[in-house]
Design an enzyme around this catalytic site. Structure first.
Site, short mmCIF file in Angstrom:
data_model
loop_
_atom_site.label_atom_id
_atom_site.label_comp_id
_atom_site.label_asym_id
_atom_site.label_seq_id
_atom_site.Cartn_x
_atom_site.Cartn_y
_atom_site.Cartn_z
N LYS A 124 0.91 -1.43 -0.12
CA LYS A 124 -0.07 -0.15 0.08
C LYS A 124 0.94 1.29 0.02
CE LYS A 124 -4.08 1.61 2.68
NZ LYS A 124 -4.99 1.50 3.87
N SER A 151 -9.82 1.30 2.86
CA SER A 151 -8.91 2.10 1.89
C SER A 151 -7.84 1.39 1.16
CB SER A 151 -8.08 3.19 2.82
OG SER A 151 -7.49 2.50 3.98
N SER A 183 -10.09 -1.34 6.88
CA SER A 183 -9.38 -1.12 5.57
C SER A 183 -8.71 -2.20 5.00
CB SER A 183 -8.55 0.25 5.81
OG SER A 183 -9.29 1.58 5.57
N1 GLN Z 1 -13.31 3.31 6.41
C1 GLN Z 1 -12.83 3.72 7.79
C2 GLN Z 1 -12.54 5.20 7.54
O1 GLN Z 1 -12.68 5.95 6.57
C3 GLN Z 1 -11.87 2.90 8.06
C4 GLN Z 1 -10.42 3.16 7.13
C5 GLN Z 1 -9.37 2.41 7.57
O2 GLN Z 1 -9.29 1.24 8.21
N2 GLN Z 1 -8.03 2.96 7.35
O3 GLN Z 1 -12.11 5.80 8.70
#
Ligand code: GLN
Length: 480
Positions: A68, A143, A167
């Site tokens: 990532k 994400s 995410s």
């Molecule tokens: N979708 C969640 C957020 O937007 C989790 C994101 C994540 O785990 N980085 O905060």
């Protein structure tokens, strides 16, 4: 030969290299070509060749890994999906990426993500959205959407993501692969561009449970550069073929009842997976996590609060984008931040700054922290009656691009089932458990802190029983 390589899981590819049946250089070139031909916008950068040859006898044998974007990699673009880090090439490499390279998994490329890991669809990226290889009109989840799409489409043998509130698990579910969020502290956060430091964890996105165990084994452990990292009580081992006799799986009413908005196709796959687990000898029990319905509200105070502090460092002075402000430093700061951050990141910075402001701090941040403590206690109580908690990973399958991008609350609700485990710091895995209207559904299993080996065993037993063939039609996979 090429299509044969695609059939191999990462663990099988490592074994084939060790047995001299295939060559690590050939495997790298094979995946490099697929990643370079990516039509899903999953990759943001692809390596020309392995930076270093895998050391002789290295356990990962040269099987390359996609990483990532937010993992700092020396000399390689690392922007966390943001314009504000345009041109930034870190002078050092994140601990987990370094450990994997030392174990014989060189960097294949960097993958697309929501900006600063804020999002559930990969649509909040300065690089543009990622397409889901199962249906290119849909999101891959977020994400860690680029990592999930890359593994699902066979553009990478396996990948690293991060999970703050879901995410790793939610994009794994949307893309039909396995995603594991380890116990908080299992993996060093050193070199991970921070979102919310008390929640962020690195973890594997892989084709199957065995690959997840193998990759995780070489990521974990105490690192002097991250004071929250720890040594696990036991080494991560490969999952054992097992029955589930005597294993108690708890289905929490609060997450699986009507409040979660679980759609019917997801529910059907979830129930079919539970029936399989029962056939393997597990008992399925109802359990309760009384404060779990408040997890999202607490998360959307705590995570933005931490983000507002972490993102204060991006000011145009030290790294990345600088938008000149005549002669005045304040104008340079504000122009850089105004142009460098996207809308969702700005929303979180404002929410977090407000929640931490004097006069509101205790009402918002203090309350959210108390809710977090209650949620951890709920899990501890639940784990005295059941061994693992099971839920669908996400309430829906992958949604259409654009379907939720103008409705932040609808987007946030996607994390209803994953955020409680993040707040409690406990490990949780998503495995594919079927298709609904041709799209993958994820099953989430969570266990007590440091139960990774047992969690992987249960996930493996269910995976083997379900026999999910985890691939979209690869002609639609975006590569040659
Ligand atoms: N979708 C969640 C957020 O937007 C989790 C994101 C994540 O785990 N980085 O905060």
């Amino acid at each position: 030969m090429s299509s044969d390589l695609l059939q191999l899981s990462a663990a099988q590819a490592a074994a084939a290299i060790r047995a001299g049946e295939i060559d690590a250089t050939e495997l790298f070139a094979f995946y490099r070509a697929r990643a370079a031909a990516d039509q899903l916008n999953a990759f943001t950068w692809v390596a020309e060749a392995a930076a270093t040859a895998a050391p002789a006898g290295a356990p990962l044998a040269g099987v390359p890994v996609a990483v990532k974007d937010l993992f700092c990699t020396e000399g390689v673009p690392s922007q966390s999906g943001s314009r504000i880090l345009e041109g930034y090439r870190p002078p050092y490499t994140a601990t987990v990426v370094r450990r994997l390279a030392a174990a014989g998994a060189p960097l294949l490329g960097k993958t697309n993500q929501d900006e600063f890991a804020m999002g559930s669809s990969n649509e909040n990226s300065a690089y543009g959205p990622v397409l889901n290889p199962w249906d290119r009109t849909r999101v891959p989840g977020g994400s860690s959407g680029g990592s999930a799409a890359a593994v699902a489409a066979g553009l990478a043998p396996w990948a690293l993501g991060t999970d703050t509130g879901g995410s790793i698990r939610q994009p794994a579910a949307f893309s039909g692969i396995v995603g594991l969020k380890p116990t908080y502290g299992a993996c060093s956060r050193y070199g991970m561009i921070a979102f919310a430091s008390s929640l962020d964890q690195a973890g594997p996105l892989t084709r199957d449970v065995t690959d997840a165990a193998l990759l995780l084994r070489h990521m974990v452990g105490r690192d002097a550069n991250d004071s929250t990292s720890l040594e696990l009580p036991e080494e991560i081992r490969l999952p054992r073929r097992g029955e589930l006799h005597g294993v108690r799986l708890g289905v929490p009413e609060e997450l699986t009842g009507s409040a979660g908005g679980i759609d019917s196709g997801v529910r059907a796959s979830f129930e079919a997976a539970l029936a399989q687990a029962q056939a393997l000898g597990a008992s399925i029990e109802t359990c309760t996590l009384p404060h779990a319905p408040h997890a999202l509200s607490a998360y959307y105070i705590i995570a933005p609060a931490e983000a507002s502090a972490n993102l204060a460092r991006f000011d145009g002075v030290r790294y990345g984008l600088r938008v000149a402000g005549d002669t005045d430093l304040d104008t340079m700061y504000s122009r850089t931040r105004a142009q460098g951050f996207g809308a969702e990141v700005k929303r979180r910075i404002m929410l977090g700054t407000y929640a931490l402001s004097s006069g509101y701090y205790d009402a918002y941040y203090g309350t959210a922290q108390r809710v977090r403590t209650r949620i951890s206690e709920d899990f501890r109580t639940a784990f005295s009656a059941v061994d693992f908690i099971v839920t669908p990973t996400a309430p829906t399958t992958a949604f259409e691009l654009g379907a939720k991008s103008h409705d932040p609350l609808a987007m946030y609700l996607n994390d209803f089932c994953t955020v409680p485990m993040s707040l409690a710091g406990i490990p949780a895995i998503s495995i594919p458990c079927g298709l609904s209207d041709g799209l993958p559904v994820g099953l989430q299993l969570a266990g007590p802190a440091f139960s990774e080996n047992a969690l992987l065993d249960v996930a493996y037993a269910i995976e083997q029983a379900l026999g999910f063939d985890g691939r979209p039609a690869l002609s639609a996979g975006g590569a040659a």
